[in-house]
Design a protein around this motif. Structure first.
Motif, PDB file in Angstrom:
ATOM      1  N   ILE A   1       0.858  -1.185   0.000  1.00 50.39           N
ATOM      2  CA  ILE A   1       0.000   0.000   0.000  1.00 50.39           C
ATOM      3  C   ILE A   1       0.895   1.236   0.000  1.00 50.39           C
ATOM      4  CG2 ILE A   1      -1.915  -1.138   1.181  1.00 50.39           C
ATOM      5  CD1 ILE A   1      -1.040   0.207   3.753  1.00 50.39           C
ATOM      6  N   THR A   2       0.459   2.277  -0.666  1.00 47.79           N
ATOM      7  CA  THR A   2       1.206   3.529  -0.713  1.00 47.79           C
ATOM      8  C   THR A   2       0.494   4.565   0.139  1.00 47.79           C
ATOM      9  OG1 THR A   2       1.971   3.032  -2.957  1.00 47.79           O
ATOM     10  CG2 THR A   2       2.162   5.310  -2.213  1.00 47.79           C
ATOM     11  N   LEU A   3       1.235   5.177   1.066  1.00 44.97           N
ATOM     12  CA  LEU A   3       0.668   6.164   1.977  1.00 44.97           C
ATOM     13  C   LEU A   3       1.317   7.524   1.740  1.00 44.97           C
ATOM     14  CD1 LEU A   3       0.604   4.182   5.369  1.00 44.97           C
ATOM     15  CD2 LEU A   3      -1.183   4.352   3.631  1.00 44.97           C
ATOM     16  N   ALA A   4       0.558   8.587   2.020  1.00 46.02           N
ATOM     17  CA  ALA A   4       1.064   9.959   1.907  1.00 46.02           C
ATOM     18  C   ALA A   4       0.669  10.737   3.151  1.00 46.02           C
ATOM     19  CB  ALA A   4       0.507  10.639   0.655  1.00 46.02           C
ATOM     20  N   ASP A   5       1.430  11.783   3.450  1.00 39.08           N
ATOM     21  CA  ASP A   5       1.060  12.648   4.563  1.00 39.08           C
ATOM     22  C   ASP A   5       1.306  14.108   4.188  1.00 39.08           C
ATOM     23  OD1 ASP A   5       3.763  13.100   4.810  1.00 39.08           O
ATOM     24  OD2 ASP A   5       3.991  12.151   6.758  1.00 39.08           O
ATOM     25  N   GLU A   6       1.203  14.996   5.178  1.00 40.52           N
ATOM     26  CA  GLU A   6       1.266  16.431   4.914  1.00 40.52           C
ATOM     27  C   GLU A   6       2.630  16.903   4.417  1.00 40.52           C
ATOM     28  OE1 GLU A   6      -1.514  18.637   8.041  1.00 40.52           O
ATOM     29  OE2 GLU A   6      -0.446  16.950   8.941  1.00 40.52           O
ATOM     30  N   SER A   7       3.653  16.081   4.523  1.00 41.85           N
ATOM     31  CA  SER A   7       4.962  16.447   3.983  1.00 41.85           C
ATOM     32  C   SER A   7       5.005  16.317   2.462  1.00 41.85           C
ATOM     33  CB  SER A   7       6.062  15.581   4.616  1.00 41.85           C
ATOM     34  OG  SER A   7       5.885  14.215   4.266  1.00 41.85           O
ATOM     35  N   LYS A   8       3.891  15.862   1.870  1.00 40.21           N
ATOM     36  CA  LYS A   8       3.768  15.664   0.416  1.00 40.21           C
ATOM     37  C   LYS A   8       4.726  14.596  -0.083  1.00 40.21           C
ATOM     38  CE  LYS A   8       2.311  20.468  -0.186  1.00 40.21           C
ATOM     39  NZ  LYS A   8       2.577  21.772  -0.849  1.00 40.21           N
ATOM     40  N   ARG A   9       5.012  13.641   0.775  1.00 35.33           N
ATOM     41  CA  ARG A   9       5.854  12.502   0.429  1.00 35.33           C
ATOM     42  C   ARG A   9       5.029  11.222   0.534  1.00 35.33           C
ATOM     43  NH1 ARG A   9      11.347  13.686   0.605  1.00 35.33           N
ATOM     44  NH2 ARG A   9      11.569  15.862  -0.025  1.00 35.33           N
ATOM     45  N   THR A  10       5.429  10.226  -0.236  1.00 36.91           N
ATOM     46  CA  THR A  10       4.759   8.927  -0.189  1.00 36.91           C
ATOM     47  C   THR A  10       5.766   7.850   0.184  1.00 36.91           C
ATOM     48  OG1 THR A  10       5.156   8.447  -2.535  1.00 36.91           O
ATOM     49  CG2 THR A  10       3.120   9.638  -1.963  1.00 36.91           C
ATOM     50  N   VAL A  11       5.257   6.755   0.704  1.00 37.37           N
ATOM     51  CA  VAL A  11       6.099   5.613   1.047  1.00 37.37           C
ATOM     52  C   VAL A  11       5.282   4.340   0.866  1.00 37.37           C
ATOM     53  CG1 VAL A  11       5.493   5.565   3.510  1.00 37.37           C
ATOM     54  CG2 VAL A  11       7.725   4.704   2.765  1.00 37.37           C
ATOM     55  N   VAL A  12       5.949   3.272   0.480  1.00 38.14           N
ATOM     56  CA  VAL A  12       5.292   1.983   0.273  1.00 38.14           C
ATOM     57  C   VAL A  12       5.410   1.148   1.541  1.00 38.14           C
ATOM     58  CG1 VAL A  12       5.294  -0.164  -1.051  1.00 38.14           C
ATOM     59  CG2 VAL A  12       5.707   2.010  -2.204  1.00 38.14           C
ATOM     60  N   VAL A  13       4.281   0.623   1.999  1.00 40.78           N
ATOM     61  CA  VAL A  13       4.241  -0.247   3.179  1.00 40.78           C
ATOM     62  C   VAL A  13       3.818  -1.634   2.728  1.00 40.78           C
ATOM     63  CG1 VAL A  13       3.244  -0.647   5.452  1.00 40.78           C
ATOM     64  CG2 VAL A  13       3.610   1.698   4.646  1.00 40.78           C
ATOM     65  N   SER A  14       4.598  -2.640   3.067  1.00 42.46           N
ATOM     66  CA  SER A  14       4.276  -4.024   2.718  1.00 42.46           C
ATOM     67  C   SER A  14       3.553  -4.687   3.883  1.00 42.46           C
ATOM     68  CB  SER A  14       5.548  -4.810   2.383  1.00 42.46           C
ATOM     69  OG  SER A  14       6.177  -4.272   1.234  1.00 42.46           O
ATOM     70  N   LEU A  15       2.317  -5.153   3.618  1.00 44.37           N
ATOM     71  CA  LEU A  15       1.550  -5.909   4.602  1.00 44.37           C
ATOM     72  C   LEU A  15       1.778  -7.390   4.346  1.00 44.37           C
ATOM     73  CD1 LEU A  15      -1.866  -3.988   4.418  1.00 44.37           C
ATOM     74  CD2 LEU A  15       0.089  -3.504   5.880  1.00 44.37           C
ATOM     75  N   TRP A  16       2.018  -8.150   5.425  1.00 43.13           N
ATOM     76  CA  TRP A  16       2.327  -9.567   5.270  1.00 43.13           C
ATOM     77  C   TRP A  16       1.292 -10.431   5.987  1.00 43.13           C
ATOM     78  CZ3 TRP A  16       6.363 -11.043   2.141  1.00 43.13           C
ATOM     79  CH2 TRP A  16       7.281 -10.061   1.800  1.00 43.13           C
ATOM     80  N   ASN A  17       1.182 -11.691   5.509  1.00 39.25           N
ATOM     81  CA  ASN A  17       0.342 -12.712   6.139  1.00 39.25           C
ATOM     82  C   ASN A  17      -1.105 -12.243   6.307  1.00 39.25           C
ATOM     83  OD1 ASN A  17       2.422 -14.717   6.442  1.00 39.25           O
ATOM     84  ND2 ASN A  17       3.318 -13.400   8.008  1.00 39.25           N
ATOM     85  N   ASN A  18      -1.650 -12.345   7.529  1.00 37.18           N
ATOM     86  CA  ASN A  18      -3.063 -12.043   7.747  1.00 37.18           C
ATOM     87  C   ASN A  18      -3.396 -10.573   7.474  1.00 37.18           C
ATOM     88  OD1 ASN A  18      -3.512 -14.685   8.498  1.00 37.18           O
ATOM     89  ND2 ASN A  18      -3.238 -14.291  10.685  1.00 37.18           N
ATOM     90  N   LEU A  19      -2.438  -9.689   7.710  1.00 36.77           N
ATOM     91  CA  LEU A  19      -2.694  -8.274   7.424  1.00 36.77           C
ATOM     92  C   LEU A  19      -2.883  -8.048   5.928  1.00 36.77           C
ATOM     93  CD1 LEU A  19      -0.224  -6.417   9.834  1.00 36.77           C
ATOM     94  CD2 LEU A  19      -2.696  -6.639  10.049  1.00 36.77           C
ATOM     95  N   ALA A  20      -2.185  -8.821   5.112  1.00 37.73           N
ATOM     96  CA  ALA A  20      -2.307  -8.675   3.654  1.00 37.73           C
ATOM     97  C   ALA A  20      -3.654  -9.171   3.159  1.00 37.73           C
ATOM     98  CB  ALA A  20      -1.177  -9.428   2.960  1.00 37.73           C
ATOM     99  N   THR A  21      -4.120 -10.287   3.696  1.00 37.79           N
ATOM    100  CA  THR A  21      -5.369 -10.876   3.215  1.00 37.79           C
ATOM    101  C   THR A  21      -6.604 -10.310   3.912  1.00 37.79           C
ATOM    102  OG1 THR A  21      -5.079 -12.682   4.815  1.00 37.79           O
ATOM    103  CG2 THR A  21      -4.246 -13.031   2.576  1.00 37.79           C
ATOM    104  N   GLY A  22      -6.453  -9.856   5.149  1.00 34.44           N
ATOM    105  CA  GLY A  22      -7.593  -9.338   5.903  1.00 34.44           C
ATOM    106  C   GLY A  22      -7.784  -7.850   5.722  1.00 34.44           C
ATOM    107  N   ILE A  23      -7.033  -7.071   6.512  1.00 34.81           N
ATOM    108  CA  ILE A  23      -7.143  -5.614   6.435  1.00 34.81           C
ATOM    109  C   ILE A  23      -6.731  -5.111   5.056  1.00 34.81           C
ATOM    110  CG2 ILE A  23      -6.050  -3.493   7.286  1.00 34.81           C
ATOM    111  CD1 ILE A  23      -6.278  -4.542  10.062  1.00 34.81           C
ATOM    112  N   GLY A  24      -5.779  -5.785   4.424  1.00 32.00           N
ATOM    113  CA  GLY A  24      -5.358  -5.379   3.086  1.00 32.00           C
ATOM    114  C   GLY A  24      -6.500  -5.412   2.084  1.00 32.00           C
ATOM    115  N   GLN A  25      -7.306  -6.478   2.141  1.00 30.45           N
ATOM    116  CA  GLN A  25      -8.468  -6.576   1.243  1.00 30.45           C
ATOM    117  C   GLN A  25      -9.490  -5.489   1.567  1.00 30.45           C
ATOM    118  OE1 GLN A  25      -8.852  -8.602  -1.449  1.00 30.45           O
ATOM    119  NE2 GLN A  25     -10.700  -7.401  -1.824  1.00 30.45           N
ATOM    120  N   GLU A  26      -9.675  -5.219   2.864  1.00 32.08           N
ATOM    121  CA  GLU A  26     -10.599  -4.161   3.271  1.00 32.08           C
ATOM    122  C   GLU A  26     -10.141  -2.803   2.731  1.00 32.08           C
ATOM    123  OE1 GLU A  26     -12.441  -2.342   7.452  1.00 32.08           O
ATOM    124  OE2 GLU A  26     -11.280  -4.202   7.457  1.00 32.08           O
TER     125      GLU A  26
END
Length: 626
Positions: A345-370
């Motif tokens: 998932i790619t996130l951004a904040d008020e600094s106008k920068r983005t970063v990629v966060v890798s979700l693994w295992n249950n977080l990828a299939t559960g909250i990731g799908q949500e």
């Protein structure tokens, strides 16, 4: 506004053994608050009616009233509900105030209706202070609230405790017979202690394998009533014994644990120590306490400051607006060849920068799908306990005890959502990994830290053996091979390499799907030179785009075009002999049985000549001082 107390009210209460503050026919009692002091999460004071004083304590429920300033030292309050209690092993009484209301803010001085001389008042105060020092500690340490006596026959505190013990739960008996220690007072050199804590986070049971054998482990985050947190870890027999016992949101009495200095690589709370519980530890649920799932506490790091945490042991917390969510991918784990799910998932904040966060295992299939289902709504998410790596400059990964909260009810989340809705939607964002500039604020992975000349790297062939090392350097692009393989065909979704399908289109092994089109991504080497030497740098897509000045698709189009002027060669020539500052990693790769040094560009930026001048002046000053 009333500015007087109720004379002789305290004497009347103390002389009435059957006093009941909840009685409807009781007289109004207004007293002055004197010597207001914090004791743990509660406050003690001296109740003054102008003639008589008595030690008193507010319950924890009234602490917010004191912090907000409604109840003030030297102010007047009306006692609505309180009990008159004996202090254990003392012939002293005190008021435990459970309900009151403000009558007046702080007065200019202490009320004295007897007109005592200043010397007499000071002598009386000294006597009270001596008594307070011995009695208040007993009140707080025992944690016992004795009910007002309903009989004319006097009973000692010990008699009342004995009668109460027969009708209370074991956990309550533990509270009565043992002193409960606040977490902030614990250290590895203490003897026996008992803590009363709530489980505010519970990890999953994990298995591990090392040279000593196999085992299992899990941990919990514990919080006491003062808000102090500590992480407790259990292995093997203890993990199996306590895993089902510890429930999120419940309160427990814990004793017979051990403490040691916290390992920064694994700690998830702000505490210098961590707790270990073995199978002999005592854990007892406080059944009289209400169960609730508390809010997760975060210590957010802005995206623009992530650079300083790259490859560090500490875990970080992050909050951001979701910009994109990838499909689930299956990654083969090296240790056991097991396929595990992953989602970026790619996130951004008020600094106008983005970063990629890798979700693994249950977080990828559960909250990731949500998150994938609601990505078009740009939700705000907060993630606790992320590991910061250097893939593509800066990357984040969840671990087994990471916690993800979608649209949290916090001031930070509301502020971020408000910024995104009003401004952020139309703002151009840049990746933190490829956009680190020399003038980055707060020292965020500055291009001017660890600055070395190229000769220092090339003259040390063993540099980077065992683990990568990172440097910053300044140099010129002196040569780009025009006949090298400069890019690869990549999936438009996950950016991984694709292969041409049998019929048409391209197949992505990562996404497990076919697409009619693909994109090109740079994977090229360039020669970089400075005044001390030269070296070949490997650069990938984002960094290469900054060096070449266009995308790989655009450069491929120029290569395929004909004409008298070779636009492809012209573009490469324009990129040479331009000065850049680089953030690089140095590793050792083996090729045909021979170890070779590999230098990879992690970030690149044009030279900021003002910042470069300051850096050179500082360097000259250091050398002069030396």
């Amino acid at each position: 506004m009333q500015t007087s107390v109720t004379p002789d009210a305290i004497s009347a209460v103390l002389s009435n053994p059957s006093f009941d503050s909840s009685s409807s026919d009781r007289s109004e009692i207004v007293v002055q608050v004197v010597d207001l002091k914090p004791i743990g999460n509660r406050y003690t004071f001296t109740a003054n009616d102008g003639k008589t004083k008595v030690k008193a304590m507010f319950t924890a429920s009234l602490t917010p009233e004191i912090i907000s300033g409604k109840i003030q030292n030297l102010g007047l309050i009306r006692l609505l509900e309180f009990t008159v209690n004996d202090i254990s092993s003392k012939s002293t009484k005190y008021f435990l105030v459970t309900k009151c209301e403000e009558v007046s803010s702080a007065l200019d001085s202490e009320i004295n209706l007897e007109g005592k001389s200043e010397e007499e008042e000071e002598a009386g105060e000294a006597k009270r202070q001596k008594l307070d020092n011995s009695s208040v500690s007993d009140v707080v340490s025992t944690g016992i609230t004795l009910k007002p006596k309903q009989e004319s026959v006097a009973k000692s505190a010990s008699q009342i405790i004995t009668e109460q013990r027969g009708n209370v739960a074991p956990a309550a008996r533990m509270s009565m017979t043992r002193r409960v220690h606040p977490l902030v007072s614990l250290n590895p050199y203490q003897g026996s202690w008992t803590i009363k804590v709530r489980v505010t986070n519970k990890g999953v049971m994990r298995t591990y394998k090392n040279p000593k054998g196999e085992g299992c482990v899990f941990n919990v985050e514990l919080t006491d009533e003062e808000g102090t947190q500590i992480q407790a870890t259990m292995f093997n027999d203890a993990a199996r014994k306590f895993y089902d016992m510890f429930q999120l949101g419940k309160v427990y009495y814990i004793s017979r644990g051990s403490l040691k200095l916290a390992n920064k690589q694994f700690k998830t709370v702000q505490n210098d120590y961590e707790m270990t519980l073995n199978e002999n530890a005592e854990v007892e649920e406080a059944s009289d306490e209400e169960m609730f799932v508390p809010e997760t506490k975060f210590n957010f790091v802005p995206i623009e400051e992530l650079g300083m945490h790259v490859n560090q042991k500490e875990l970080i917390d992050l909050i951001g607006v979701v910009q994109s969510v990838s499909p689930t991918m299956s990654i083969r784990r090296r240790t056991d060849n097991e396929m595990i799910p992953k989602r970026d998932i790619t996130l951004a904040d008020e600094s106008k920068r983005t970063v990629v966060v890798s979700l693994w295992n249950n977080l990828a299939t559960g909250i990731g799908q949500e998150l994938l289902d609601m990505a078009d709504k740009s939700p705000v998410i907060a993630i606790k306990s992320l590991k910061v790596g250097d893939f593509q400059g800066v990357s984040l990964s969840t671990i087994s005890r990471s916690n993800v909260v979608i649209n949290p009810e916090s001031p930070e989340a509301k502020k971020l959502k408000s910024w995104f809705d009003s401004e952020g939607k139309g703002t151009s964002m840049s990746s933190i990994g490829s956009g680190m500039s020399p003038s980055a604020k707060n020292g965020s992975w500055s291009m001017y830290t660890d600055r070395v000349p190229l000769s220092q790297i090339t003259s040390n062939p063993s540099l980077g053996e065992g683990k990568p090392v990172f440097f910053s350097t300044r140099g010129y692009i002196s040569f780009i091979k025009p006949d090298q393989t400069m890019w690869y065909q990549a999936c438009k979704t996950c950016s991984k390499k694709v292969t041409e399908a049998m019929d048409s289109g391209y197949w992505c092994e990562g996404c497990q799907k076919k697409d009619e089109e693909c994109s090109l991504r740079y994977i090229m080497v360039v020669k970089v030179s400075d005044s001390t030497g030269e070296a070949w740098f490997s650069s990938f897509n984002e960094e290469a785009e900054k060096i070449i000045g266009c995308s790989a698709d655009e450069l491929n189009k120029l290569r395929s075009e004909g004409g008298e002027v070779n636009e492809f060669q012209t573009k490469l020539k324009e990129a040479t002999w331009s000065s850049h500052v680089f953030r690089i990693s140095v590793t050792q790769n083996e090729y045909n049985g021979e170890k070779r040094q590999r230098i990879t560009v992690k970030a690149v930026a044009p030279v900021d000549f003002a910042a470069e001048s300051r850096f050179l002046l500082q360097d000259i000053s250091k050398k002069n001082n030396a």
